[in-house]
Scaffold this motif. Structure first.
Motif, short mmCIF file in Angstrom:
data_model
loop_
_atom_site.label_atom_id
_atom_site.label_comp_id
_atom_site.label_asym_id
_atom_site.label_seq_id
_atom_site.Cartn_x
_atom_site.Cartn_y
_atom_site.Cartn_z
N GLN A 97 -23.22 35.67 -11.83
CA GLN A 97 -24.12 34.77 -11.12
C GLN A 97 -23.38 33.53 -10.62
O GLN A 97 -23.59 33.07 -9.50
N LYS A 98 -22.50 33.01 -11.48
CA LYS A 98 -21.73 31.83 -11.11
C LYS A 98 -20.83 32.12 -9.91
O LYS A 98 -20.71 31.30 -8.99
N GLN A 99 -20.21 33.27 -9.90
CA GLN A 99 -19.33 33.65 -8.80
C GLN A 99 -20.09 33.74 -7.48
O GLN A 99 -19.62 33.28 -6.43
N LEU A 100 -21.28 34.34 -7.53
CA LEU A 100 -22.08 34.51 -6.31
C LEU A 100 -22.50 33.16 -5.74
O LEU A 100 -22.38 32.92 -4.53
N ILE A 101 -23.03 32.29 -6.60
CA ILE A 101 -23.52 31.00 -6.13
C ILE A 101 -22.37 30.11 -5.66
O ILE A 101 -22.46 29.43 -4.63
N GLU A 102 -21.28 30.10 -6.41
CA GLU A 102 -20.14 29.27 -6.03
C GLU A 102 -19.57 29.72 -4.68
O GLU A 102 -19.25 28.89 -3.83
N ALA A 103 -19.44 31.03 -4.49
CA ALA A 103 -18.89 31.54 -3.23
C ALA A 103 -19.80 31.19 -2.05
O ALA A 103 -19.33 30.77 -0.99
#
Length: 292
Positions: A68-74
């Motif tokens: 989830q963190k990767q998706l939002i950060e990207a």
């Protein structure tokens, strides 16, 4: 004549004091005061209120939500770099870091011009004014709607649909909407809604209008990110992270384990929020005992 002049002087002073009590106009916002703002409405007028002190949470503080963190950060990085990016709906289990992730992204990208505007559900009908008020600004804005859900007929529901993808005007290039909710479709769903699905002799299924309406808002968010309940090991790992944050040792973390499990059992949840609350309580009590 003297009486008239004194009266006018007093009236002028009174008007100046009254003007000082009125909210600051949107166009006069002090953009240097903060990187986060709240939309407030006073006496029928909306305005942006700077938030003087924001949460210091970082992306590294968020544990066991790596995907989830990767998706939002990207997505947020694309946005601040002026690349195509999507509005985001974060849904799922309570206390798993949905709103914290948005705050952490603000801290990560504030230096790149990212700004956040928090809007209460009751003020969503003013989204058009909010978008218009920042359309000419050089910063990149995320409109943040936390813990969002609607009941039938609420005005904010239609306003959000229009702001996402339903107006004749194109969405402002410098603004996205990030919303969190425990409901995937943002509206209550009932068994009776399925009664409007009926098969025909040709086998075609005609979806009922009630169901179509309930999914029409959530599907306007380009990116859906789901959060799930934590397992016991995940919960304990989060507690270890926060205990370390509060200056506890490895021995302290091991000592706190049984109390941490009891704490979660009493609350019926092993969420990240419960882990944070336990770590604050336990580390505070230990520090107090050692000082005494």
């Amino acid at each position: 004549m003297d009486k008239l002049e004194r009266f006018l002087s007093r009236a002028e002073g009174l008007l100046e004091r009254l003007e000082g009590l009125l909210p600051q106009p949107v166009g006069a916002v002090d953009w240097e005061r903060s990187v986060a703002f709240r939309w407030r409405v006073r006496q029928g007028q909306g305005y942006l209120q700077p938030v003087p002190q924001i949460s210091a949470i970082t992306l590294d503080d968020l544990q066991n939500v790596d995907r989830q963190k990767q998706l939002i950060e990207a997505n947020t990085r694309q946005f601040v770099q002026r690349l195509p990016a999507n509005n985001v709906l974060l849904t799922g289990a309570r206390g798993t870091g949905k709103s914290s992730l948005i705050k952490a992204c603000l801290n990560r990208f504030a230096a790149n011009g990212l700004r956040l505007i928090e809007v209460d559900k009751d003020d969503l009908h003013e989204l058009g004014d909010i978008i218009e008020s920042v359309a000419q600004r050089p910063e990149r804005f995320i409109v943040f709607c936390d813990d969002l859900s609607f009941e039938e007929g609420e005005p904010g529901y239609k306003a959000l649909k229009v702001a996402l993808d339903g107006s004749i005007a194109a969405q402002s290039d410098n603004l996205l909407i990030y919303a969190t909710s425990n409901r995937r479709h943002l509206l209550p769903e009932y068994m009776s809604d399925n009664e409007s699905y009926r098969p025909t002799s040709e086998g075609e299924i005609h979806p009922g209008e009630a169901v179509e309406e309930k999914i029409s808002l959530s599907e306007r968010f380009g990116l859906w990110v789901s959060f799930y309940p934590f397992k016991q090991d995940d919960y304990l790992a989060i507690i270890r992270h926060w205990l370390k944050h509060f200056g506890c040792s490895d021995a302290d973390c091991e000592q706190a384990r049984s109390e941490a499990l009891t704490w979660a059992l009493e609350r019926g949840s092993r969420s990240g929020r419960v882990a944070w609350q336990f770590a604050r309580d336990w580390s505070g009590r230990q520090s107090n005992q050692r000082a005494g």
